[in-house]
Design a protein around this motif. Structure first.
Motif, PDB file in Angstrom:
ATOM      1  N   UNK A  97       0.818  -1.218   0.000  1.00  0.00           N
ATOM      2  CA  UNK A  97       0.000   0.000   0.000  1.00  0.00           C
ATOM      3  C   UNK A  97       0.852   1.269   0.000  1.00  0.00           C
ATOM      4  N   UNK A  98       2.144   1.153   0.222  1.00  0.00           N
ATOM      5  CA  UNK A  98       3.022   2.313   0.306  1.00  0.00           C
ATOM      6  C   UNK A  98       3.450   2.873  -1.051  1.00  0.00           C
ATOM      7  N   UNK A  99       3.172   2.159  -2.141  1.00  0.00           N
ATOM      8  CA  UNK A  99       3.610   2.637  -3.452  1.00  0.00           C
ATOM      9  C   UNK A  99       2.621   2.209  -4.529  1.00  0.00           C
ATOM     10  N   UNK A 100       2.701   2.877  -5.684  1.00  0.00           N
ATOM     11  CA  UNK A 100       1.775   2.568  -6.775  1.00  0.00           C
ATOM     12  C   UNK A 100       2.483   2.214  -8.081  1.00  0.00           C
ATOM     13  N   UNK A 101       3.775   2.434  -8.165  1.00  0.00           N
ATOM     14  CA  UNK A 101       4.513   2.177  -9.393  1.00  0.00           C
ATOM     15  C   UNK A 101       4.522   0.687  -9.738  1.00  0.00           C
ATOM     16  N   UNK A 102       4.481   0.400 -11.030  1.00  0.00           N
ATOM     17  CA  UNK A 102       4.568  -0.980 -11.504  1.00  0.00           C
ATOM     18  C   UNK A 102       6.008  -1.307 -11.896  1.00  0.00           C
ATOM     19  N   UNK A 103       6.349  -2.571 -11.737  1.00  0.00           N
ATOM     20  CA  UNK A 103       7.662  -3.123 -12.128  1.00  0.00           C
ATOM     21  C   UNK A 103       8.810  -2.458 -11.370  1.00  0.00           C
TER      22      UNK A 103
ATOM     23  N   UNK B 135       1.863  -4.725 -13.947  1.00  0.00           N
ATOM     24  CA  UNK B 135       0.744  -4.678 -14.891  1.00  0.00           C
ATOM     25  C   UNK B 135       1.334  -4.429 -16.270  1.00  0.00           C
ATOM     26  N   UNK B 136       0.758  -5.093 -17.275  1.00  0.00           N
ATOM     27  CA  UNK B 136       1.296  -5.005 -18.623  1.00  0.00           C
ATOM     28  C   UNK B 136       2.439  -5.988 -18.777  1.00  0.00           C
ATOM     29  N   UNK B 137       3.291  -5.732 -19.752  1.00  0.00           N
ATOM     30  CA  UNK B 137       4.380  -6.681 -19.999  1.00  0.00           C
ATOM     31  C   UNK B 137       5.713  -6.099 -19.568  1.00  0.00           C
ATOM     32  N   UNK B 138       6.567  -6.974 -19.118  1.00  0.00           N
ATOM     33  CA  UNK B 138       7.935  -6.637 -18.768  1.00  0.00           C
ATOM     34  C   UNK B 138       8.807  -7.022 -19.959  1.00  0.00           C
TER      35      UNK B 138
END
Length: 117
Positions: free
Chosen positions: A12-18, A37-40
């Motif tokens: 819950x402390x962050x929202x960035x993906x990857x 979320x999405x592709x790496x």
């Protein structure tokens, strides 16, 4: 470590993906949480296996010869040297365990910087 760690609170402390966040260390390994979320990128780790445990959501790990699909509570270890591409159609939360200093892309030039929470 002298206190318990609540993974949901850490997530819950962050929202960035990857962008993995280290929550503790264990025998020379980083224990991390990450939102994806999405592709790496397609990548491999020449020196280490790659551990994925799904906490929430659904993760597909594309391999060159097949796909591995994981739901909550399921894990998969990608053997060292094997090219793979993680993909999540919806936001997915993962627990990762890697030797400390392992670049998430397999290449230090393109890896996310280590962040500890």
């Amino acid at each position: 470590m002298s206190e318990n760690i609540n993974l949901a609170e850490k997530l819950a402390l962050f929202s960035e993906h990857w962008s993995p966040r280290t929550v503790t260390h264990f025998n020379g390994h980083d224990i991390m949480v990450v939102k994806v979320q999405g592709e790496f990128v397609w990548h491999k780790h020449d020196e280490t296996d790659d551990f994925f445990l799904v906490l929430k959501g659904r993760l597909t790990i594309h391999l060159r010869d097949r796909d591995v699909v994981l739901g909550p509570g399921e894990l998969f270890v990608v053997p060292r040297g094997l090219e793979h591409q993680p993909f999540a159609e919806e936001e997915t939360h993962l627990l990762l365990i890697e030797p400390t200093g392992t670049p998430n892309t397999g290449d230090t030039a393109t890896a996310a910087s280590q962040q500890i929470i």
